[in-house]
Design a protein around this motif. Sequence first.
Motif, PDB file in Angstrom:
ATOM      1  N   PHE A   1       0.818  -1.207   0.000  1.00  0.00           N
ATOM      2  CA  PHE A   1       0.000   0.000   0.000  1.00  0.00           C
ATOM      3  C   PHE A   1       0.852   1.257   0.000  1.00  0.00           C
ATOM      4  CE2 PHE A   1      -3.053  -3.082   1.698  1.00  0.00           C
ATOM      5  CZ  PHE A   1      -4.164  -2.778   0.958  1.00  0.00           C
ATOM      6  N   GLU A   2       2.170   1.139  -0.057  1.00  0.00           N
ATOM      7  CA  GLU A   2       3.059   2.294  -0.043  1.00  0.00           C
ATOM      8  C   GLU A   2       3.585   2.582  -1.440  1.00  0.00           C
ATOM      9  OE1 GLU A   2       6.136   1.514   2.763  1.00  0.00           O
ATOM     10  OE2 GLU A   2       4.967   2.245   4.479  1.00  0.00           O
ATOM     11  N   VAL A   3       3.745   3.900  -1.722  1.00  0.00           N
ATOM     12  CA  VAL A   3       4.329   4.322  -2.989  1.00  0.00           C
ATOM     13  C   VAL A   3       5.323   5.438  -2.707  1.00  0.00           C
ATOM     14  CG1 VAL A   3       2.323   3.703  -4.394  1.00  0.00           C
ATOM     15  CG2 VAL A   3       2.460   5.964  -3.355  1.00  0.00           C
ATOM     16  N   GLN A   4       6.216   5.679  -3.653  1.00  0.00           N
ATOM     17  CA  GLN A   4       7.167   6.779  -3.526  1.00  0.00           C
ATOM     18  C   GLN A   4       6.595   8.043  -4.157  1.00  0.00           C
ATOM     19  OE1 GLN A   4      10.962   5.641  -5.147  1.00  0.00           O
ATOM     20  NE2 GLN A   4      11.671   4.787  -3.195  1.00  0.00           N
TER      21      GLN A   4
ATOM     22  N   ARG B   1       0.915  12.877 -12.919  1.00  0.00           N
ATOM     23  CA  ARG B   1       1.954  12.057 -12.308  1.00  0.00           C
ATOM     24  C   ARG B   1       1.524  11.528 -10.936  1.00  0.00           C
ATOM     25  NH1 ARG B   1       8.165  13.679 -13.029  1.00  0.00           N
ATOM     26  NH2 ARG B   1       7.355  13.482 -15.168  1.00  0.00           N
ATOM     27  N   THR B   2       0.841  12.345 -10.147  1.00  0.00           N
ATOM     28  CA  THR B   2       0.396  11.859  -8.840  1.00  0.00           C
ATOM     29  C   THR B   2      -0.731  10.843  -8.986  1.00  0.00           C
ATOM     30  OG1 THR B   2      -1.023  13.839  -8.693  1.00  0.00           O
ATOM     31  CG2 THR B   2       1.089  13.890  -7.523  1.00  0.00           C
ATOM     32  N   LEU B   3      -1.624  11.047  -9.961  1.00  0.00           N
ATOM     33  CA  LEU B   3      -2.704  10.085 -10.173  1.00  0.00           C
ATOM     34  C   LEU B   3      -2.155   8.721 -10.583  1.00  0.00           C
ATOM     35  CD1 LEU B   3      -5.478  12.200 -11.970  1.00  0.00           C
ATOM     36  CD2 LEU B   3      -5.562  11.198  -9.680  1.00  0.00           C
ATOM     37  N   SER B   4      -1.077   8.726 -11.365  1.00  0.00           N
ATOM     38  CA  SER B   4      -0.482   7.453 -11.787  1.00  0.00           C
ATOM     39  C   SER B   4       0.080   6.677 -10.604  1.00  0.00           C
ATOM     40  CB  SER B   4       0.622   7.699 -12.821  1.00  0.00           C
ATOM     41  OG  SER B   4       1.735   8.373 -12.222  1.00  0.00           O
TER      42      SER B   4
ATOM     43  N   LYS C   1       8.323   7.653   1.026  1.00  0.00           N
ATOM     44  CA  LYS C   1       7.330   6.596   0.948  1.00  0.00           C
ATOM     45  C   LYS C   1       6.091   6.993   1.753  1.00  0.00           C
ATOM     46  CE  LYS C   1      10.373   2.651   0.135  1.00  0.00           C
ATOM     47  NZ  LYS C   1      10.802   1.298   0.615  1.00  0.00           N
ATOM     48  N   VAL C   2       4.949   6.937   1.087  1.00  0.00           N
ATOM     49  CA  VAL C   2       3.673   7.279   1.724  1.00  0.00           C
ATOM     50  C   VAL C   2       2.638   6.250   1.313  1.00  0.00           C
ATOM     51  CG1 VAL C   2       4.170   9.749   1.807  1.00  0.00           C
ATOM     52  CG2 VAL C   2       3.022   8.780  -0.202  1.00  0.00           C
ATOM     53  N   ARG C   3       1.523   6.263   2.014  1.00  0.00           N
ATOM     54  CA  ARG C   3       0.425   5.378   1.646  1.00  0.00           C
ATOM     55  C   ARG C   3      -0.290   5.900   0.406  1.00  0.00           C
ATOM     56  NH1 ARG C   3      -2.554   3.979   7.425  1.00  0.00           N
ATOM     57  NH2 ARG C   3      -0.769   2.912   8.394  1.00  0.00           N
ATOM     58  N   LYS C   4      -0.908   5.000  -0.292  1.00  0.00           N
ATOM     59  CA  LYS C   4      -1.688   5.402  -1.459  1.00  0.00           C
ATOM     60  C   LYS C   4      -2.820   6.331  -1.027  1.00  0.00           C
ATOM     61  CE  LYS C   4      -0.699   1.250  -4.177  1.00  0.00           C
ATOM     62  NZ  LYS C   4      -1.267   0.042  -4.818  1.00  0.00           N
ATOM     63  N   MET C   5      -3.229   7.234  -1.916  1.00  0.00           N
ATOM     64  CA  MET C   5      -4.248   8.266  -1.693  1.00  0.00           C
ATOM     65  C   MET C   5      -3.764   9.353  -0.740  1.00  0.00           C
ATOM     66  SD  MET C   5      -6.264   6.949  -3.775  1.00  0.00           S
ATOM     67  CE  MET C   5      -7.467   8.252  -3.698  1.00  0.00           C
ATOM     68  N   PHE C   6      -2.458   9.428  -0.493  1.00  0.00           N
ATOM     69  CA  PHE C   6      -1.896  10.478   0.362  1.00  0.00           C
ATOM     70  C   PHE C   6      -1.976  11.821  -0.368  1.00  0.00           C
ATOM     71  CE2 PHE C   6       1.438  12.898   2.470  1.00  0.00           C
ATOM     72  CZ  PHE C   6       1.242  12.562   3.800  1.00  0.00           C
ATOM     73  N   ASN C   7      -2.129  12.917   0.389  1.00  0.00           N
ATOM     74  CA  ASN C   7      -2.214  14.255  -0.195  1.00  0.00           C
ATOM     75  C   ASN C   7      -0.811  14.849  -0.357  1.00  0.00           C
ATOM     76  OD1 ASN C   7      -5.046  14.298  -0.307  1.00  0.00           O
ATOM     77  ND2 ASN C   7      -5.186  15.012   1.806  1.00  0.00           N
TER      78      ASN C   7
END
Length: 272
Positions: free
Chosen positions: A33-36, A51-54, A85-91
């Motif tokens: 559930f984490e992305v960079q 880019r953030t939506l991708s 590294k943050v969770r998906k749907m992070f602002n």
Amino acid sequence: MRRFFSILLSALAMMAVALLSTLATMRLAVHGFEVQVPNLTGLTLSEASDRTLSKRLNLNLENSFYSTTVPAGRVLAQSPAPGTKVRKMFNVRVTQSLGPQQVNIPNVVGQQEREATINIRHLALDLGTVAHLSGRGSTTPGVVLAQSPPANAAGVDRPRVSILLSQIDTPQPAEFVMPDLVRMSYAQAILLLSSNGLHVADTQNVVMGVPTAPAPTAPTAATPTPTPDAAPQPVAAAPAVPSVATGTVIAQSPAAGHHITITDNIRLSVAR
């Protein structure tokens, strides 16, 4: 006995393998559930949004600042930093560049608040903080005493002008301790209150009761009828009613000892 220990060791080994497998699965699930956070600096807002939506992240435009290095309409700064590294749907918050400053800061000192606000917004500037200051020798409220940035300032970081307005303090009414007016004459009470700037908002006249004798009761079988030769029976006296002179204060509101001001309503009850 050796067989028992062998079975026990085998069971413990199987439990350890199962625990390690569970931990590994949980680790994979969490990291799944984490992305960079991507690098958005220098991109247009449309490119940064794509880019953030991708990465299944959200993009929030938080501020706009002047910049001599980043063209207008492009991302000047971002938070969190790229690679975090943050969770998906992070602002992901970004600051947009407005390019070099092209607007002169107007002089609004001495203007009324409404006039100053119109002049600031007429130049596509934002009205920043509006603060108030009492005193400073001004007798008119709502006049601009100072501004930030000052008029014609160069090299400001954002299109925003904050102003400081004059404010006239309204004096607070003096406080008094409510006196005890009960048993005073109404005239004395009014004189005492008016000498302190207080006034009576309402006066209620109360008619005091008059004592009366109890009504005679009809004779019964248990009560013998008095004969002419019998001595008269004493009659029970009516309960005494406190004697209060007409025009005397018998109740008040607020009660004695309360803190009041000249704006408070005082109510009296007077014997009649």
